[in-house]
Design a protein around this motif. Structure first.
Motif, PDB file in Angstrom:
ATOM      1  N   PHE A 371      38.014  33.408 -30.135  1.00  0.00           N
ATOM      2  CA  PHE A 371      38.414  32.683 -31.467  1.00  0.00           C
ATOM      3  C   PHE A 371      39.927  32.102 -31.276  1.00  0.00           C
ATOM      4  O   PHE A 371      40.869  32.521 -31.055  1.00  0.00           O
ATOM      5  CB  PHE A 371      38.687  33.840 -32.585  1.00  0.00           C
ATOM      6  CG  PHE A 371      37.357  34.663 -32.724  1.00  0.00           C
ATOM      7  CD1 PHE A 371      36.330  34.448 -33.457  1.00  0.00           C
ATOM      8  CD2 PHE A 371      37.096  35.784 -31.992  1.00  0.00           C
ATOM      9  CE1 PHE A 371      35.313  35.122 -33.629  1.00  0.00           C
ATOM     10  CE2 PHE A 371      36.244  36.710 -32.016  1.00  0.00           C
ATOM     11  CZ  PHE A 371      35.000  36.183 -32.775  1.00  0.00           C
ATOM     12  N   GLU A 385      34.115  29.616 -31.355  1.00  0.00           N
ATOM     13  CA  GLU A 385      34.697  29.714 -32.897  1.00  0.00           C
ATOM     14  C   GLU A 385      35.985  29.192 -32.854  1.00  0.00           C
ATOM     15  O   GLU A 385      37.018  29.692 -32.001  1.00  0.00           O
ATOM     16  CB  GLU A 385      34.568  31.094 -33.444  1.00  0.00           C
ATOM     17  CG  GLU A 385      33.106  31.636 -33.552  1.00  0.00           C
ATOM     18  CD  GLU A 385      32.415  31.312 -34.794  1.00  0.00           C
ATOM     19  OE1 GLU A 385      33.034  30.283 -35.521  1.00  0.00           O
ATOM     20  OE2 GLU A 385      31.237  31.760 -35.042  1.00  0.00           O
ATOM     21  N   PHE A 387      39.326  28.198 -35.961  1.00  0.00           N
ATOM     22  CA  PHE A 387      39.496  27.975 -37.408  1.00  0.00           C
ATOM     23  C   PHE A 387      40.833  27.128 -37.752  1.00  0.00           C
ATOM     24  O   PHE A 387      41.975  27.300 -36.718  1.00  0.00           O
ATOM     25  CB  PHE A 387      39.741  29.260 -37.838  1.00  0.00           C
ATOM     26  CG  PHE A 387      38.727  30.241 -37.647  1.00  0.00           C
ATOM     27  CD1 PHE A 387      37.329  30.281 -38.508  1.00  0.00           C
ATOM     28  CD2 PHE A 387      38.476  31.013 -36.497  1.00  0.00           C
ATOM     29  CE1 PHE A 387      36.273  31.139 -38.484  1.00  0.00           C
ATOM     30  CE2 PHE A 387      37.334  31.791 -36.167  1.00  0.00           C
ATOM     31  CZ  PHE A 387      36.582  31.752 -37.081  1.00  0.00           C
ATOM     32  N   ASP A 392      41.404  31.205 -42.830  1.00  0.00           N
ATOM     33  CA  ASP A 392      40.106  31.040 -42.437  1.00  0.00           C
ATOM     34  C   ASP A 392      39.630  32.007 -41.415  1.00  0.00           C
ATOM     35  O   ASP A 392      38.264  32.483 -41.358  1.00  0.00           O
ATOM     36  CB  ASP A 392      39.754  29.554 -41.806  1.00  0.00           C
ATOM     37  CG  ASP A 392      40.188  28.391 -42.951  1.00  0.00           C
ATOM     38  OD1 ASP A 392      39.955  28.801 -44.254  1.00  0.00           O
ATOM     39  OD2 ASP A 392      40.469  27.274 -42.348  1.00  0.00           O
ATOM     40  N   LEU A 393      40.378  32.304 -40.258  1.00  0.00           N
ATOM     41  CA  LEU A 393      40.255  33.201 -39.444  1.00  0.00           C
ATOM     42  C   LEU A 393      40.059  34.719 -40.024  1.00  0.00           C
ATOM     43  O   LEU A 393      38.977  35.433 -39.642  1.00  0.00           O
ATOM     44  CB  LEU A 393      41.397  33.345 -38.379  1.00  0.00           C
ATOM     45  CG  LEU A 393      41.070  34.643 -37.333  1.00  0.00           C
ATOM     46  CD1 LEU A 393      40.017  34.359 -36.236  1.00  0.00           C
ATOM     47  CD2 LEU A 393      42.386  34.955 -36.726  1.00  0.00           C
ATOM     48  N   GLU A 395      38.816  35.207 -43.076  1.00  0.00           N
ATOM     49  CA  GLU A 395      37.607  35.282 -43.999  1.00  0.00           C
ATOM     50  C   GLU A 395      36.770  35.658 -43.108  1.00  0.00           C
ATOM     51  O   GLU A 395      35.697  36.109 -43.285  1.00  0.00           O
ATOM     52  CB  GLU A 395      37.480  33.704 -44.639  1.00  0.00           C
ATOM     53  CG  GLU A 395      38.469  33.636 -45.791  1.00  0.00           C
ATOM     54  CD  GLU A 395      38.107  34.574 -47.058  1.00  0.00           C
ATOM     55  OE1 GLU A 395      37.055  34.702 -47.476  1.00  0.00           O
ATOM     56  OE2 GLU A 395      39.294  35.292 -47.766  1.00  0.00           O
ATOM     57  N   HIS A 396      36.736  34.919 -41.928  1.00  0.00           N
ATOM     58  CA  HIS A 396      35.540  35.230 -40.898  1.00  0.00           C
ATOM     59  C   HIS A 396      35.482  36.642 -40.269  1.00  0.00           C
ATOM     60  O   HIS A 396      34.449  37.310 -40.360  1.00  0.00           O
ATOM     61  CB  HIS A 396      35.793  34.348 -39.605  1.00  0.00           C
ATOM     62  CG  HIS A 396      34.808  34.479 -38.623  1.00  0.00           C
ATOM     63  ND1 HIS A 396      33.461  33.939 -38.837  1.00  0.00           N
ATOM     64  CD2 HIS A 396      34.620  35.037 -37.399  1.00  0.00           C
ATOM     65  CE1 HIS A 396      32.872  34.008 -37.704  1.00  0.00           C
ATOM     66  NE2 HIS A 396      33.669  34.968 -36.841  1.00  0.00           N
ATOM     67  N   LEU A 397      36.827  37.322 -40.163  1.00  0.00           N
ATOM     68  CA  LEU A 397      37.076  38.457 -39.511  1.00  0.00           C
ATOM     69  C   LEU A 397      36.451  39.633 -40.334  1.00  0.00           C
ATOM     70  O   LEU A 397      36.024  40.714 -40.104  1.00  0.00           O
ATOM     71  CB  LEU A 397      38.031  38.717 -38.911  1.00  0.00           C
ATOM     72  CG  LEU A 397      38.456  37.639 -37.653  1.00  0.00           C
ATOM     73  CD1 LEU A 397      39.964  38.225 -37.323  1.00  0.00           C
ATOM     74  CD2 LEU A 397      37.363  38.028 -36.579  1.00  0.00           C
ATOM     75  N   GLN A 399      34.229  39.224 -42.714  1.00  0.00           N
ATOM     76  CA  GLN A 399      32.715  39.081 -42.852  1.00  0.00           C
ATOM     77  C   GLN A 399      31.933  39.374 -41.686  1.00  0.00           C
ATOM     78  O   GLN A 399      30.922  40.060 -41.607  1.00  0.00           O
ATOM     79  CB  GLN A 399      32.597  37.862 -43.465  1.00  0.00           C
ATOM     80  CG  GLN A 399      32.883  37.323 -44.729  1.00  0.00           C
ATOM     81  CD  GLN A 399      32.641  36.046 -45.124  1.00  0.00           C
ATOM     82  OE1 GLN A 399      31.609  35.395 -44.868  1.00  0.00           O
ATOM     83  NE2 GLN A 399      33.265  35.717 -46.124  1.00  0.00           N
ATOM     84  N   ASN A 400      32.659  39.459 -40.298  1.00  0.00           N
ATOM     85  CA  ASN A 400      31.963  39.472 -39.229  1.00  0.00           C
ATOM     86  C   ASN A 400      32.935  40.320 -38.216  1.00  0.00           C
ATOM     87  O   ASN A 400      33.949  39.730 -37.474  1.00  0.00           O
ATOM     88  CB  ASN A 400      31.816  38.235 -38.499  1.00  0.00           C
ATOM     89  CG  ASN A 400      30.955  37.178 -39.259  1.00  0.00           C
ATOM     90  OD1 ASN A 400      29.695  37.127 -39.314  1.00  0.00           O
ATOM     91  ND2 ASN A 400      31.600  36.454 -40.156  1.00  0.00           N
TER      92      ASN A 400
END
Length: 424
Positions: A371, A385, A387, A392-393, A395-397, A399-400
């Protein structure tokens, strides 16, 4: 007031403060200025909070006889520190370099404090203010002062050397750091070598990594060089054993197992061992010092948390240190390896090229997940990936979830990637 009179006052009130939020009783407050602050405006507050005297350079803020008016507060602080350094009997060792300055400084302090009364730069207070403050922390019992010097442009190390006037010096390495300010790699080499220039001109001792071709070439046949090497027997031999993940080495047939990850820390340990030998610290004490040192402050820290073995190296980053960290992480034994890499700052026109080089390198080393975060990495071409911001990172982490295993977190200080720990 003359410099001698100010120094006498300092001996009577030997605590220096430059921030009214940290005023201590009977200190000397130096009213420094910056682009966004003027310490002169806080002279009265400093006295109210208990400062014995305040040093100012604006007549309007002379509120009592405890205000000492000088032409320039910063220059006065610097001159006072040099005066005190020469008043003291302490030997001064200066450290600079592109990577590893702080770790090396702390290792040297650990080793030499086994035999001597030492002081060392606190944290990374290594600039035109930090160096004077370090020198002014020398007491009448100090035998050795280890002074870290940082720089992001040429002539800065020369200036800091003129303040500290070191008896000994060591340059950790020459890497791709602060390229924007130094004007490229050759500028870095020239700028960092200003410490060599001072030491040689003043016939002082130089410690060196004799296996570094730049250091070896620059010091040539200088007679006051003291070096370590893995193979050249005209220098002190220190053998690298392993780094999986912790550095192991051997010196005088004695094994030393460190708590430092990465082969790049071998030279940092070697420099501290060399200085210990030079200053006649017993080898057993050197071994204890090196083996007991634990990194902190986001510098190659090992953290085990919720199924992750985390290498937190988020204090700073440049292309040289980033590549070294990736190479070390690649050879580590782990089932699942994840990278979170943040932008490297102060690279100027080389920024996109250097970030692209790191992105390409990660692909060739075949990590499980990668990442990238930051505007420079976001502009790089990569299939991983990426960001544009930490938000933004995050938000991604959220959710994932990351796959548990080994995790390397590295980026420049401004990225503050230690915040990832709060997300896991």
């Amino acid at each position: 007031m003359t410099l001698e009179q100010l120094h006498a006052l300092f001996l009577a009130y030997p605590t220096i403060c430059t921030d009214t939020r940290k005023i201590t009783e009977s200190c000397l407050f130096f009213a420094l200025k910056g682009p966004n602050f003027n310490g002169n405006k806080f002279a009265k507050e400093a006295l109210t909070k208990g400062a014995a005297y305040v040093i100012i350079d604006e007549e309007d803020h002379r509120v009592s006889e405890q205000c000492i008016l000088v032409n320039d507060v910063l220059q006065t602080l610097q001159k006072l520190s040099t005066f005190h350094r020469n008043y003291s009997n302490a030997k001064v060792i200066s450290i600079t370099g592109s990577n590893g300055k702080t770790t090396t400084k702390e290792l040297i302090n650990m080793v030499l404090s086994k035999k001597y009364r030492t002081i060392a730069t606190k944290g990374n207070l290594n600039n035109h203010i930090g160096v004077p403050l370090t020198l002014l922390s020398i007491t009448n019992t100090t035998e050795i002062a280890i002074v870290e010097m940082g720089a992001n442009h040429q002539k800065e190390i020369a200036f800091l050397s003129s303040i500290a006037q070191p008896d000994f010096g060591y340059i950790t390495n020459f890497g791709k750091a602060h390229l924007e300010g130094f004007g490229g790699v050759e500028g870095v080499i020239k700028g960092k070598s200003e410490l060599y220039d001072y030491l040689i001109a003043n016939k002082k001792h130089v410690f060196l990594n004799a296996d570094d071709p730049i250091q070896f070439q620059k010091l040539g046949s200088y007679t006051k060089r003291i070096g370590f090497s893995q193979s050249d027997h005209q220098f002190y031999n220190i053998k690298f054993i392993d780094a999986n993940p912790f550095v192991a080495l051997e010196v005088e047939s004695i094994p030393i197992e460190t708590q430092l990850i990465g082969k790049y820390n071998f030279t940092n340990c070697s420099a501290a061992i060399l200085m210990g030998k030079y200053f006649n610290v017993p080898m057993e004490a050197i071994k204890v010092a090196i083996e007991s040192y634990q990194p902190k402050n986001n510098r190659s820290q090992i953290i085990n948390k919720k199924g992750f073995e985390i290498i937190l190296d988020a204090y700073n980053a440049n292309p040289t240190s980033m590549k070294a960290a990736l190479e070390n992480f690649a050879i580590m034994e782990a089932k699942n390896k994840t990278l979170i890499l943040g932008d490297m700052f102060e690279l100027g026109r080389d920024a996109l090229k250097e970030h692209q080089s790191i992105a390409d390198m990660t692909k060739n080393l075949s990590f499980n997940d990668v990442f990238f975060v930051g505007e420079n990495f976001f502009a790089a071409k990569t299939s991983y990936e990426k960001f544009k911001s930490f938000h933004d990172l995050k938000e991604h982490l959220n959710q994932n979830r990351l796959k548990k295993g080994a995790l390397l977190i590295k980026g420049s200080r401004g990225m503050a990637l230690e915040r990832v720990l709060d997300i896991l």
